[in-house]
Design an enzyme around this catalytic site. Structure first.
Site, PDB file in Angstrom:
ATOM      1  N   GLU A   1      48.933  26.219  31.209  1.00  0.00           N
ATOM      2  CA  GLU A   1      49.688  27.654  30.472  1.00  0.00           C
ATOM      3  C   GLU A   1      51.069  27.778  30.486  1.00  0.00           C
ATOM      4  O   GLU A   1      51.580  28.097  29.689  1.00  0.00           O
ATOM      5  CB  GLU A   1      48.835  28.836  31.122  1.00  0.00           C
ATOM      6  CG  GLU A   1      48.930  30.022  30.588  1.00  0.00           C
ATOM      7  CD  GLU A   1      48.399  30.996  31.314  1.00  0.00           C
ATOM      8  OE1 GLU A   1      46.978  30.884  31.622  1.00  0.00           O
ATOM      9  OE2 GLU A   1      48.988  31.867  31.743  1.00  0.00           O
TER      10      GLU A   1
ATOM     11  N   SER B   1      39.484  32.997  33.536  1.00  0.00           N
ATOM     12  CA  SER B   1      40.564  33.122  32.598  1.00  0.00           C
ATOM     13  C   SER B   1      40.456  34.098  31.407  1.00  0.00           C
ATOM     14  O   SER B   1      39.185  33.894  30.972  1.00  0.00           O
ATOM     15  CB  SER B   1      41.010  32.144  32.412  1.00  0.00           C
ATOM     16  OG  SER B   1      42.204  31.842  31.606  1.00  0.00           O
TER      17      SER B   1
ATOM     18  N   HIS C   1      44.720  24.793  34.776  1.00  0.00           N
ATOM     19  CA  HIS C   1      44.615  25.454  33.777  1.00  0.00           C
ATOM     20  C   HIS C   1      45.866  26.407  33.640  1.00  0.00           C
ATOM     21  O   HIS C   1      46.738  26.397  32.456  1.00  0.00           O
ATOM     22  CB  HIS C   1      43.425  26.322  33.520  1.00  0.00           C
ATOM     23  CG  HIS C   1      43.509  27.554  32.490  1.00  0.00           C
ATOM     24  ND1 HIS C   1      44.228  28.573  32.962  1.00  0.00           N
ATOM     25  CD2 HIS C   1      43.020  27.736  31.394  1.00  0.00           C
ATOM     26  CE1 HIS C   1      44.378  29.478  31.755  1.00  0.00           C
ATOM     27  NE2 HIS C   1      43.361  29.057  30.883  1.00  0.00           N
ATOM     28  N   ASN C   2      46.124  27.038  34.711  1.00  0.00           N
ATOM     29  CA  ASN C   2      47.478  28.056  34.685  1.00  0.00           C
ATOM     30  C   ASN C   2      48.597  26.939  34.795  1.00  0.00           C
ATOM     31  O   ASN C   2      49.566  27.635  34.184  1.00  0.00           O
ATOM     32  CB  ASN C   2      47.283  28.738  35.971  1.00  0.00           C
ATOM     33  CG  ASN C   2      46.410  29.996  36.012  1.00  0.00           C
ATOM     34  OD1 ASN C   2      45.305  29.973  35.161  1.00  0.00           O
ATOM     35  ND2 ASN C   2      46.782  31.061  36.693  1.00  0.00           N
TER      36      ASN C   2
ATOM     37  N   LYS D   1      41.028  25.603  37.614  1.00  0.00           N
ATOM     38  CA  LYS D   1      41.602  27.092  37.332  1.00  0.00           C
ATOM     39  C   LYS D   1      43.155  26.909  37.545  1.00  0.00           C
ATOM     40  O   LYS D   1      44.069  27.315  36.647  1.00  0.00           O
ATOM     41  CB  LYS D   1      40.980  28.164  37.618  1.00  0.00           C
ATOM     42  CG  LYS D   1      41.824  29.551  37.611  1.00  0.00           C
ATOM     43  CD  LYS D   1      41.828  29.773  36.092  1.00  0.00           C
ATOM     44  CE  LYS D   1      42.360  31.268  35.794  1.00  0.00           C
ATOM     45  NZ  LYS D   1      43.557  31.937  36.283  1.00  0.00           N
TER      46      LYS D   1
HETATM   47  P1  NBP Z   1      44.322  43.099  41.500  1.00  0.00           P
HETATM   48  O1  NBP Z   1      44.845  41.672  42.020  1.00  0.00           O
HETATM   49  O2  NBP Z   1      45.443  44.139  41.194  1.00  0.00           O
HETATM   50  O3  NBP Z   1      43.486  43.407  42.933  1.00  0.00           O
HETATM   51  C1  NBP Z   1      43.233  44.955  42.906  1.00  0.00           C
HETATM   52  C2  NBP Z   1      41.692  44.983  43.743  1.00  0.00           C
HETATM   53  O4  NBP Z   1      42.115  44.702  45.192  1.00  0.00           O
HETATM   54  C3  NBP Z   1      41.473  46.362  43.882  1.00  0.00           C
HETATM   55  O5  NBP Z   1      39.913  46.486  43.937  1.00  0.00           O
HETATM   56  C4  NBP Z   1      42.068  46.533  45.297  1.00  0.00           C
HETATM   57  O6  NBP Z   1      41.649  47.956  46.050  1.00  0.00           O
HETATM   58  C5  NBP Z   1      41.857  45.512  46.172  1.00  0.00           C
HETATM   59  N1  NBP Z   1      42.678  45.419  47.259  1.00  0.00           N
HETATM   60  C6  NBP Z   1      44.000  45.249  47.511  1.00  0.00           C
HETATM   61 BR1  NBP Z   1      44.982  45.212  45.966  1.00  0.00          BR
HETATM   62  N2  NBP Z   1      44.497  45.173  48.495  1.00  0.00           N
HETATM   63  C7  NBP Z   1      43.351  45.420  49.523  1.00  0.00           C
HETATM   64  C8  NBP Z   1      43.026  45.525  50.582  1.00  0.00           C
HETATM   65  N3  NBP Z   1      44.016  45.389  51.569  1.00  0.00           N
HETATM   66  N4  NBP Z   1      41.676  45.515  51.197  1.00  0.00           N
HETATM   67  C9  NBP Z   1      40.840  45.832  50.216  1.00  0.00           C
HETATM   68  N5  NBP Z   1      40.995  45.760  49.013  1.00  0.00           N
HETATM   69  C10 NBP Z   1      42.167  45.483  48.537  1.00  0.00           C
HETATM   70  O7  NBP Z   1      43.261  43.166  40.570  1.00  0.00           O
HETATM   71  P2  NBP Z   1      42.946  42.378  39.111  1.00  0.00           P
HETATM   72  O8  NBP Z   1      44.100  42.289  38.250  1.00  0.00           O
HETATM   73  O9  NBP Z   1      41.804  42.843  38.626  1.00  0.00           O
HETATM   74  O10 NBP Z   1      42.782  40.812  39.526  1.00  0.00           O
HETATM   75  C11 NBP Z   1      41.567  40.504  40.292  1.00  0.00           C
HETATM   76  C12 NBP Z   1      41.860  39.133  40.955  1.00  0.00           C
HETATM   77  O11 NBP Z   1      41.426  38.465  39.805  1.00  0.00           O
HETATM   78  C13 NBP Z   1      43.060  38.723  41.366  1.00  0.00           C
HETATM   79  O12 NBP Z   1      42.771  37.598  42.450  1.00  0.00           O
HETATM   80  C14 NBP Z   1      43.699  38.214  40.117  1.00  0.00           C
HETATM   81  O13 NBP Z   1      44.741  37.284  40.619  1.00  0.00           O
HETATM   82  C15 NBP Z   1      42.763  37.595  39.026  1.00  0.00           C
HETATM   83  N6  NBP Z   1      43.047  37.611  37.907  1.00  0.00           N
HETATM   84  C16 NBP Z   1      43.492  38.534  37.320  1.00  0.00           C
HETATM   85  C17 NBP Z   1      43.696  38.236  35.955  1.00  0.00           C
HETATM   86  C18 NBP Z   1      44.554  39.508  35.222  1.00  0.00           C
HETATM   87  O14 NBP Z   1      45.026  39.093  34.020  1.00  0.00           O
HETATM   88  N7  NBP Z   1      44.941  40.530  35.748  1.00  0.00           N
HETATM   89  C19 NBP Z   1      43.401  37.358  35.125  1.00  0.00           C
HETATM   90  C20 NBP Z   1      42.603  36.335  36.032  1.00  0.00           C
HETATM   91  C21 NBP Z   1      42.471  36.502  37.296  1.00  0.00           C
HETATM   92  P3  NBP Z   1      42.130  49.396  45.899  1.00  0.00           P
HETATM   93  O15 NBP Z   1      41.836  49.900  44.573  1.00  0.00           O
HETATM   94  O16 NBP Z   1      41.517  50.087  47.104  1.00  0.00           O
HETATM   95  O17 NBP Z   1      43.456  49.151  46.145  1.00  0.00           O
END
Ligand code: NBP
Length: 482
Positions: free
Chosen positions: A190, A128, A186-187, A183
């Protein structure tokens, strides 16, 4: 030299976690499904670092030190399963896969068990803090195969946020999906914290007729009290932010709240386990209600716009509101910890609640001074069943009671919706009432369905049925609770 850890997924979280690991001296191998993103990363933010790229999973596996540690930072759900399926044939027994995404904890339970059969360790870890947390110190909540933790611990504790006493906001949570469960809670919390703040904002704006600059000042002041927290701090920034025309930007934002499911999962889990998690669940419903924008607009026309004016000394109301917010927040956390306690008992996770509070103390969205008091409460009594019974929190609840009731009653009187603050008060009233009207409810159940009841003058576990009308039979229904 081989890599210390591999990270798959180069979106916002993955990239920033990798840079954070690199800052702490770990050699990271980075991979992404879309290979161009590996090059973009290496030639962009990762330029000049020790980070190396891998353009296939085989290359990633070959470049890692044993036991391999591979962290998935990809979209939760099927994408995680698909990467696991592709990785397993390339890995050796004892290697470790970590899922750092927002996974629903039953999926982690399933993955830990399935991979154990193959000799692969699996960690499901909540992360988080968003982009900035990932880059400079997130709160990290790992759980899963305990054998894997000693290998991952140095990296995770190095990159995590630290408390003011330099304690890492990361520790082992428990077996199976315990990390993702914590987690999720936590959410959920939030959601509750955010909803409570929005209710205070609406009371000030509509009820007290305050300007945005005035409200900003109030949140700045509140941030110097027990309410000191990241969410109160960003709220003061948001209220002070002006659009290009000099007007507050917040009023130009459509009032329909989005959600990605973790609050809903928390509410569903609470219903499944029979825990009265009223505040968080109200917060989820408040977002659902907000999304019925067209219906709300029509209904306001139909019923007429409410005046919602709160009269009286503004400063007195603001202080009452602060106390109501603080007391409600205590109830929200108390309910969240009740839920974790039940899950820990049901799943044999042996959660350490003081450690959970510590993990949330820094780095994450709900970080606040308040969490240090929660940690203290669980240090005094690790088995505390209701946070509000701890002397520090009990004192605040008692001192706030009159102001809290005043705010809740006024909101009802003038029609300002405050579902979370009012339901928190109702919860406390119910929780502190030794005799509730459930005796009548049991009588109703027995009357129409022969569901039986227990008596206050007989031992617990002895069930009775009454033929209430003289017409029904004496056969009772089977007694069980779902
Ligand atoms: P995203 O949740 O947007 O995921 C992007 C990644 O997933 C990219 O590497 C993308 O590859 C890959 N991906 C997808 Br989308 N579909 C795919 C598929 N069919 N096959 C293979 N790869 C695939 O990224 P994020 O926002 O960095 O979050 C990552 C994780 O962390 C998520 O589970 C999210 O819920 C969690 N999280 C996010 C936050 C936040 O603030 N964003 C905070 C805490 C936790 P590509 O580039 O090839 O499309």
């Amino acid at each position: 030299m081989k890599g210390d850890i591999g990270v798959i997924g180069l979106a916002v979280m993955g990239q920033n976690l990798i840079l954070n690991m690199n800052d702490h001296g770990y050699k990271v191998v980075a991979h992404n499904r879309t290979a161009e993103k590996v090059d973009e990363f290496l030639q962009g933010p990762a330029k000049g670092t020790d980070i190396v790229g891998a353009y296939s999973l085989q290359e990633l596996v070959d470049k890692l030190e044993s036991p391999r540690k591979i962290m998935l930072m990809v979209r939760a759900g099927d994408v995680v399963d698909s990467f696991i399926d592709k990785l397993v044939p390339l890995l050796d027994k004892g290697d470790i896969i970590i899922d750092g995404g927002n996974t629903n904890f039953p999926d982690t339970n399933r993955r830990v068990a399935a991979l154990k059969e193959k000799g692969i360790h699996f960690i499901g870890s909540g992360v988080s803090g968003g982009e900035e947390g990932a880059r400079f110190g997130p709160s990290i909540m790992p759980g899963g195969s305990p054998e894997a933790w000693p290998f991952v611990k140095p990296i995770f504790q190095a990159i995590s946020a630290k408390t003011e006493n330099n304690e890492p906001c990361c520790d082992w949570v428990g077996n199976d999906g315990a990390g993702h469960f914590v987690k999720m809670v936590h959410n959920g919390i939030e959601y509750g914290d955010m909803q409570l703040i929005t209710e205070a904002y609406q009371f000030m704006k509509d009820g007290l007729g305050m300007t945005h600059d005035e409200m900003q000042s109030v949140f700045i002041e509140w941030n110097k009290t027990e309410l000191n927290s990241y969410l109160v701090e960003i709220t003061s920034d948001i209220l002070g932010y002006k659009d290009t025309d000099g007007e507050p930007l917040v009023e130009k934002i459509l009032d329909t709240a989005g959600q990605k499911g973790t609050g809903k999962w928390t509410g569903i889990n609470a219903l499944d386990m029979g825990i009265p998690l009223t505040l968080i669940t109200e917060s989820v419903f408040a977002r659902c209600l907000s999304s019925l924008k067209d219906q709300r607009v029509e209904a306001e026309e139909l019923f007429g716009k409410k005046k919602s004016i709160v009269e009286g000394d503004k400063q007195v109301w603001i202080e009452a509101l602060r106390q109501a917010l603080l007391a409600s927040k205590i109830i929200s956390y108390a309910q969240g910890f009740m839920l974790m306690r039940e899950a820990s008992n049901e799943n044999g996770w042996d959660l350490n609640y003081g450690n959970v509070a510590l993990m949330w103390r820094g780095g994450c969205i709900i970080r606040s001074a308040f969490l240090s008091n929660i940690r203290d409460a669980y240090d005094i009594d690790p088995e505390l069943s209701f946070l509000g019974s701890d002397s520090y929190f009990k004192g605040i609840l008692e001192n706030s009671m009159s102001a809290w009731r005043k705010v809740a009653a006024k909101s009802m009187e003038v029609g300002i919706p405050m579902p979370s603050m009012t339901s928190a008060l109702t919860f406390l009233d119910g929780y502190t009432t030794a005799r509730l009207p459930a005796n009548l409810l049991q009588a109703q159940r027995d009357y129409f369905g022969a569901h039986t009841y227990e008596r206050v003058d007989k031992p617990k576990g002895e069930f009775f049925h009454t033929n209430w009308t003289g017409k029904g039979g004496d056969v009772s229904s089977t007694t069980y609770n779902s």
